[in-house]
Motif scaffolding. Structure first.
Motif, PDB file in Angstrom:
ATOM      1  N   GLU A 222      -5.049  -7.256   0.542  1.00 34.13           N
ATOM      2  CA  GLU A 222      -6.510  -7.169   0.588  1.00 34.13           C
ATOM      3  C   GLU A 222      -6.989  -6.870   2.012  1.00 34.13           C
ATOM      4  O   GLU A 222      -7.822  -5.983   2.232  1.00 34.13           O
ATOM      5  CB  GLU A 222      -7.123  -8.479   0.084  1.00 34.13           C
ATOM      6  CG  GLU A 222      -8.640  -8.518   0.113  1.00 34.13           C
ATOM      7  CD  GLU A 222      -9.268  -7.627  -0.953  1.00 34.13           C
ATOM      8  OE1 GLU A 222     -10.319  -7.021  -0.645  1.00 34.13           O
ATOM      9  OE2 GLU A 222      -8.720  -7.534  -2.056  1.00 34.13           O
TER      10      GLU A 222
ATOM     11  N   GLN B  57      -3.974   2.437  -3.723  1.00 33.21           N
ATOM     12  CA  GLN B  57      -3.416   3.493  -2.878  1.00 33.21           C
ATOM     13  C   GLN B  57      -2.292   2.940  -1.996  1.00 33.21           C
ATOM     14  O   GLN B  57      -1.269   3.589  -1.808  1.00 33.21           O
ATOM     15  CB  GLN B  57      -4.501   4.112  -1.993  1.00 33.21           C
ATOM     16  CG  GLN B  57      -5.460   5.010  -2.750  1.00 33.21           C
ATOM     17  CD  GLN B  57      -6.580   5.493  -1.849  1.00 33.21           C
ATOM     18  OE1 GLN B  57      -7.293   4.691  -1.242  1.00 33.21           O
ATOM     19  NE2 GLN B  57      -6.733   6.806  -1.756  1.00 33.21           N
TER      20      GLN B  57
ATOM     21  N   ALA C 256      -6.184  -3.279   2.997  1.00 31.52           N
ATOM     22  CA  ALA C 256      -7.073  -2.331   2.317  1.00 31.52           C
ATOM     23  C   ALA C 256      -8.437  -2.275   3.008  1.00 31.52           C
ATOM     24  O   ALA C 256      -8.994  -1.191   3.207  1.00 31.52           O
ATOM     25  CB  ALA C 256      -7.222  -2.716   0.848  1.00 31.52           C
ATOM     26  N   VAL C 257      -8.948  -3.422   3.394  1.00 28.04           N
ATOM     27  CA  VAL C 257     -10.245  -3.466   4.079  1.00 28.04           C
ATOM     28  C   VAL C 257     -10.135  -2.793   5.453  1.00 28.04           C
ATOM     29  O   VAL C 257     -10.990  -1.990   5.845  1.00 28.04           O
ATOM     30  CB  VAL C 257     -10.742  -4.929   4.212  1.00 28.04           C
ATOM     31  CG1 VAL C 257     -11.939  -5.026   5.148  1.00 28.04           C
ATOM     32  CG2 VAL C 257     -11.077  -5.490   2.842  1.00 28.04           C
ATOM     33  N   ARG C 258      -9.055  -3.118   6.186  1.00 31.18           N
ATOM     34  CA  ARG C 258      -8.849  -2.547   7.522  1.00 31.18           C
ATOM     35  C   ARG C 258      -8.717  -1.028   7.482  1.00 31.18           C
ATOM     36  O   ARG C 258      -9.274  -0.323   8.308  1.00 31.18           O
ATOM     37  CB  ARG C 258      -7.570  -3.155   8.131  1.00 31.18           C
ATOM     38  CG  ARG C 258      -7.768  -3.736   9.470  1.00 31.18           C
ATOM     39  CD  ARG C 258      -6.541  -4.340  10.147  1.00 31.18           C
ATOM     40  NE  ARG C 258      -5.238  -4.193   9.546  1.00 31.18           N
ATOM     41  CZ  ARG C 258      -4.618  -5.151   8.843  1.00 31.18           C
ATOM     42  NH1 ARG C 258      -5.186  -6.315   8.643  1.00 31.18           N
ATOM     43  NH2 ARG C 258      -3.421  -4.949   8.339  1.00 31.18           N
ATOM     44  N   ARG C 259      -7.964  -0.525   6.517  1.00 29.67           N
ATOM     45  CA  ARG C 259      -7.720   0.923   6.416  1.00 29.67           C
ATOM     46  C   ARG C 259      -8.787   1.650   5.607  1.00 29.67           C
ATOM     47  O   ARG C 259      -8.762   2.869   5.507  1.00 29.67           O
ATOM     48  CB  ARG C 259      -6.357   1.160   5.768  1.00 29.67           C
ATOM     49  CG  ARG C 259      -5.197   0.612   6.552  1.00 29.67           C
ATOM     50  CD  ARG C 259      -4.425   1.731   7.214  1.00 29.67           C
ATOM     51  NE  ARG C 259      -3.400   1.212   8.072  1.00 29.67           N
ATOM     52  CZ  ARG C 259      -2.105   1.336   7.856  1.00 29.67           C
ATOM     53  NH1 ARG C 259      -1.683   1.957   6.775  1.00 29.67           N
ATOM     54  NH2 ARG C 259      -1.243   0.844   8.705  1.00 29.67           N
ATOM     55  N   LYS C 260      -9.660   0.884   4.965  1.00 30.64           N
ATOM     56  CA  LYS C 260     -10.740   1.457   4.146  1.00 30.64           C
ATOM     57  C   LYS C 260     -10.190   2.329   3.022  1.00 30.64           C
ATOM     58  O   LYS C 260     -10.631   3.451   2.799  1.00 30.64           O
ATOM     59  CB  LYS C 260     -11.727   2.239   5.010  1.00 30.64           C
ATOM     60  CG  LYS C 260     -12.419   1.372   6.031  1.00 30.64           C
ATOM     61  CD  LYS C 260     -13.357   2.143   6.908  1.00 30.64           C
ATOM     62  CE  LYS C 260     -13.958   1.170   7.919  1.00 30.64           C
ATOM     63  NZ  LYS C 260     -14.522   1.794   9.059  1.00 30.64           N
ATOM     64  N   VAL C 261      -9.171   1.791   2.346  1.00 28.48           N
ATOM     65  CA  VAL C 261      -8.581   2.444   1.177  1.00 28.48           C
ATOM     66  C   VAL C 261      -8.424   1.396   0.088  1.00 28.48           C
ATOM     67  O   VAL C 261      -8.530   0.190   0.335  1.00 28.48           O
ATOM     68  CB  VAL C 261      -7.207   3.091   1.490  1.00 28.48           C
ATOM     69  CG1 VAL C 261      -7.335   4.216   2.502  1.00 28.48           C
ATOM     70  CG2 VAL C 261      -6.204   2.062   1.977  1.00 28.48           C
ATOM     71  N   SER C 262      -8.132   1.858  -1.105  1.00 25.97           N
ATOM     72  CA  SER C 262      -7.974   0.900  -2.208  1.00 25.97           C
ATOM     73  C   SER C 262      -6.595   0.242  -2.155  1.00 25.97           C
ATOM     74  O   SER C 262      -5.651   0.791  -1.590  1.00 25.97           O
ATOM     75  CB  SER C 262      -8.150   1.608  -3.549  1.00 25.97           C
ATOM     76  OG  SER C 262      -7.052   2.463  -3.794  1.00 25.97           O
ATOM     77  N   LYS C 263      -6.516  -0.928  -2.756  1.00 24.25           N
ATOM     78  CA  LYS C 263      -5.229  -1.622  -2.836  1.00 24.25           C
ATOM     79  C   LYS C 263      -4.245  -0.789  -3.639  1.00 24.25           C
ATOM     80  O   LYS C 263      -3.056  -0.736  -3.324  1.00 24.25           O
ATOM     81  CB  LYS C 263      -5.411  -3.006  -3.459  1.00 24.25           C
ATOM     82  CG  LYS C 263      -6.191  -3.963  -2.581  1.00 24.25           C
ATOM     83  CD  LYS C 263      -6.215  -5.369  -3.147  1.00 24.25           C
ATOM     84  CE  LYS C 263      -7.313  -5.475  -4.187  1.00 24.25           C
ATOM     85  NZ  LYS C 263      -7.489  -6.836  -4.697  1.00 24.25           N
TER      86      LYS C 263
END
Length: 135
Positions: free
Chosen positions: A19, A31, A22-29
């Motif tokens: 989680e 992906q 995903a937030v740090r990279r601004k992508v979905s889990k």
């Protein structure tokens, strides 16, 4: 593109890390998991990991070899000094032992101070020996 839906279960700690990533990279889990699974299943991925491990092991082996050489030089230097000192230094008369102890203590502290300065500057016997051999 149609994708299959899967339900998977993760350890809560791992799920939290996923989680956060995903937030740090601004992508979905999804992906992140898909990329990780593709890398895991890729035959090239295993080769790349193995090559990276081999490079690290080679670096560690070279470092250990240097340490072994340096320790051997240090041991030989100390052994040679002790042998030379023991074979050339006559025993002291009893009336001179106290003065010799005081002088030895003073010389020892001077030695420790000099050693500390040399180590702080990065000067080592190993480097000096290597330089002397090259001359």
């Amino acid at each position: 593109m149609k994708k299959d839906r899967l339900n998977v279960y993760f350890d809560p700690a791992l799920s939290g890390e996923l989680e956060a990533l995903a937030v740090r990279r601004k992508v979905s889990k999804s992906q992140i998991v898909e990329a990780a699974l593709a890398a895991f299943l890729s035959p090239d991925g295993a080769d790349q990991r193995e090559a990276a491990i081999v490079r690290r092991l080679d670096r560690l082996t070279r470092a250990v070899d240097r340490l072994e050489r340096d320790v051997s030089i240090g041991n030989e230097a100390v052994a040679l000094f002790v042998k030379f000192w023991l074979t050339t230094t006559p025993p002291l008369p009893v009336d001179m032992k106290e003065a010799a102890r005081a002088s030895g203590k003073q010389r020892y502290y001077g030695f420790v101070e000099t050693l500390g300065r040399r180590m702080a500057k990065g000067k080592t016997l190993t480097k000096e020996v290597s330089e002397d051999i090259k001359r």
